[in-house]
Scaffold this motif. Structure first.
Motif, PDB file in Angstrom:
ATOM      1  N   UNK A  38       0.827  -1.212   0.000  1.00 41.02           N
ATOM      2  CA  UNK A  38       0.000   0.000   0.000  1.00 41.02           C
ATOM      3  C   UNK A  38       0.859   1.259   0.000  1.00 41.02           C
ATOM      4  N   UNK A  39       1.962   1.255   0.739  1.00 43.33           N
ATOM      5  CA  UNK A  39       2.811   2.442   0.855  1.00 43.33           C
ATOM      6  C   UNK A  39       3.708   2.651  -0.356  1.00 43.33           C
ATOM      7  N   UNK A  40       3.999   1.571  -1.094  1.00 39.10           N
ATOM      8  CA  UNK A  40       4.852   1.662  -2.284  1.00 39.10           C
ATOM      9  C   UNK A  40       4.181   0.921  -3.437  1.00 39.10           C
ATOM     10  N   UNK A  41       3.506   1.647  -4.316  1.00 36.30           N
ATOM     11  CA  UNK A  41       2.710   1.000  -5.369  1.00 36.30           C
ATOM     12  C   UNK A  41       3.513   0.171  -6.365  1.00 36.30           C
ATOM     13  N   UNK A  42       4.806   0.400  -6.479  1.00 35.17           N
ATOM     14  CA  UNK A  42       5.616  -0.364  -7.438  1.00 35.17           C
ATOM     15  C   UNK A  42       6.145  -1.672  -6.849  1.00 35.17           C
ATOM     16  N   UNK A  43       5.784  -1.970  -5.593  1.00 32.98           N
ATOM     17  CA  UNK A  43       6.271  -3.163  -4.898  1.00 32.98           C
ATOM     18  C   UNK A  43       5.136  -4.166  -4.712  1.00 32.98           C
ATOM     19  N   UNK A  44       5.431  -5.435  -4.985  1.00 29.84           N
ATOM     20  CA  UNK A  44       4.484  -6.531  -4.763  1.00 29.84           C
ATOM     21  C   UNK A  44       5.065  -7.434  -3.679  1.00 29.84           C
ATOM     22  N   UNK A  45       4.235  -7.806  -2.715  1.00 25.56           N
ATOM     23  CA  UNK A  45       4.648  -8.726  -1.659  1.00 25.56           C
ATOM     24  C   UNK A  45       4.106 -10.115  -2.018  1.00 25.56           C
ATOM     25  N   UNK A  46       5.011 -11.077  -2.126  1.00 20.46           N
ATOM     26  CA  UNK A  46       4.650 -12.451  -2.478  1.00 20.46           C
ATOM     27  C   UNK A  46       4.848 -13.317  -1.246  1.00 20.46           C
TER      28      UNK A  46
ATOM     29  N   UNK B  58       6.663 -29.353   9.405  1.00 24.95           N
ATOM     30  CA  UNK B  58       6.864 -27.916   9.528  1.00 24.95           C
ATOM     31  C   UNK B  58       6.254 -27.206   8.324  1.00 24.95           C
ATOM     32  N   UNK B  59       5.768 -26.004   8.567  1.00 26.14           N
ATOM     33  CA  UNK B  59       5.326 -25.129   7.496  1.00 26.14           C
ATOM     34  C   UNK B  59       6.195 -23.876   7.567  1.00 26.14           C
ATOM     35  N   UNK B  60       6.790 -23.524   6.445  1.00 27.33           N
ATOM     36  CA  UNK B  60       7.608 -22.323   6.370  1.00 27.33           C
ATOM     37  C   UNK B  60       6.850 -21.307   5.535  1.00 27.33           C
ATOM     38  N   UNK B  61       6.706 -20.102   6.081  1.00 29.40           N
ATOM     39  CA  UNK B  61       6.034 -19.012   5.356  1.00 29.40           C
ATOM     40  C   UNK B  61       7.099 -17.967   5.025  1.00 29.40           C
ATOM     41  N   UNK B  62       7.302 -17.752   3.736  1.00 30.74           N
ATOM     42  CA  UNK B  62       8.322 -16.807   3.251  1.00 30.74           C
ATOM     43  C   UNK B  62       7.636 -15.640   2.563  1.00 30.74           C
ATOM     44  N   UNK B  63       7.941 -14.431   3.043  1.00 27.05           N
ATOM     45  CA  UNK B  63       7.413 -13.230   2.412  1.00 27.05           C
ATOM     46  C   UNK B  63       8.537 -12.565   1.630  1.00 27.05           C
ATOM     47  N   UNK B  64       8.261 -12.323   0.360  1.00 23.46           N
ATOM     48  CA  UNK B  64       9.250 -11.693  -0.515  1.00 23.46           C
ATOM     49  C   UNK B  64       8.727 -10.349  -0.988  1.00 23.46           C
ATOM     50  N   UNK B  65       9.650  -9.441  -1.205  1.00 23.56           N
ATOM     51  CA  UNK B  65       9.323  -8.129  -1.752  1.00 23.56           C
ATOM     52  C   UNK B  65       9.887  -8.074  -3.159  1.00 23.56           C
ATOM     53  N   UNK B  66       9.031  -7.846  -4.135  1.00 23.96           N
ATOM     54  CA  UNK B  66       9.453  -7.838  -5.537  1.00 23.96           C
ATOM     55  C   UNK B  66       9.162  -6.476  -6.156  1.00 23.96           C
ATOM     56  N   UNK B  67      10.185  -5.930  -6.788  1.00 25.91           N
ATOM     57  CA  UNK B  67      10.018  -4.638  -7.457  1.00 25.91           C
ATOM     58  C   UNK B  67       9.911  -4.800  -8.969  1.00 25.91           C
ATOM     59  N   UNK B  68      10.289  -5.955  -9.476  1.00 32.89           N
ATOM     60  CA  UNK B  68      10.121  -6.257 -10.894  1.00 32.89           C
ATOM     61  C   UNK B  68      10.067  -7.774 -11.033  1.00 32.89           C
ATOM     62  N   UNK B  69       9.868  -8.236 -12.243  1.00 33.17           N
ATOM     63  CA  UNK B  69       9.736  -9.669 -12.486  1.00 33.17           C
ATOM     64  C   UNK B  69      10.989 -10.440 -12.063  1.00 33.17           C
TER      65      UNK B  69
ATOM     66  N   UNK C 127      13.546  -9.157 -10.028  1.00 30.57           N
ATOM     67  CA  UNK C 127      14.206  -8.582  -8.869  1.00 30.57           C
ATOM     68  C   UNK C 127      13.356  -8.759  -7.619  1.00 30.57           C
ATOM     69  N   UNK C 128      13.953  -9.273  -6.553  1.00 29.48           N
ATOM     70  CA  UNK C 128      13.214  -9.428  -5.311  1.00 29.48           C
ATOM     71  C   UNK C 128      14.119  -9.917  -4.206  1.00 29.48           C
ATOM     72  N   UNK C 129      13.633  -9.831  -2.978  1.00 26.77           N
ATOM     73  CA  UNK C 129      14.394 -10.336  -1.849  1.00 26.77           C
ATOM     74  C   UNK C 129      13.430 -10.808  -0.771  1.00 26.77           C
ATOM     75  N   UNK C 130      13.956 -11.654   0.123  1.00 26.50           N
ATOM     76  CA  UNK C 130      13.144 -12.180   1.215  1.00 26.50           C
ATOM     77  C   UNK C 130      12.996 -11.115   2.287  1.00 26.50           C
ATOM     78  N   UNK C 131      11.775 -10.824   2.641  1.00 26.88           N
ATOM     79  CA  UNK C 131      11.458  -9.824   3.657  1.00 26.88           C
ATOM     80  C   UNK C 131      11.333 -10.461   5.037  1.00 26.88           C
ATOM     81  N   UNK C 132      10.768 -11.689   5.091  1.00 27.25           N
ATOM     82  CA  UNK C 132      10.515 -12.335   6.375  1.00 27.25           C
ATOM     83  C   UNK C 132      10.332 -13.837   6.161  1.00 27.25           C
ATOM     84  N   UNK C 133      10.832 -14.641   7.124  1.00 30.04           N
ATOM     85  CA  UNK C 133      10.631 -16.088   7.113  1.00 30.04           C
ATOM     86  C   UNK C 133      10.106 -16.496   8.481  1.00 30.04           C
TER      87      UNK C 133
END
Length: 85
Positions: A7-15, A28-39, A41-47
């Motif tokens: 919501x704060x950055x319209x060019x960013x998608x959280x996957x 175990x279940x692992x939940x990985x949140x990634x921040x993607x700025x393009x197809x 480009x991205x990085x892990x935000x939280x695990x």
């Protein structure tokens, strides 16, 4: 997978991606949140790692760590191995 706009950055998608892994006889279940700025480009935000409580039919956050194990996650297969020397 779940896709949501930041919501704060319209060019960013959280996957959000979920993985299931067997480790030391536990599910175990692992939940990985990634921040993607393009197809490409991205990085892990939280695990976050949860353990199945079958009796209570719920996922319990693992707050004590992986007890000397490492998790390897991929789209097709996930694995837990002993992390040592």
């Amino acid at each position: 997978m779940h896709f949501a706009d930041d919501v704060e950055r319209p060019h960013v998608v959280v996957v959000t991606i979920w993985y299931l892994v067997e480790s030391q006889g536990k599910l175990l279940m692992v939940r990985r949140k990634m921040e993607c700025t393009s197809y490409l480009e991205g990085f892990t935000r939280k695990v976050e790692v949860f353990e199945a409580d079958v009796g209570a039919r719920t996922w319990v956050p693992m707050s004590t760590g992986l007890h000397g194990h490492a998790l390897f996650l991929s789209k097709h297969s996930s694995k837990s191995i002993v992390a040592g020397d």
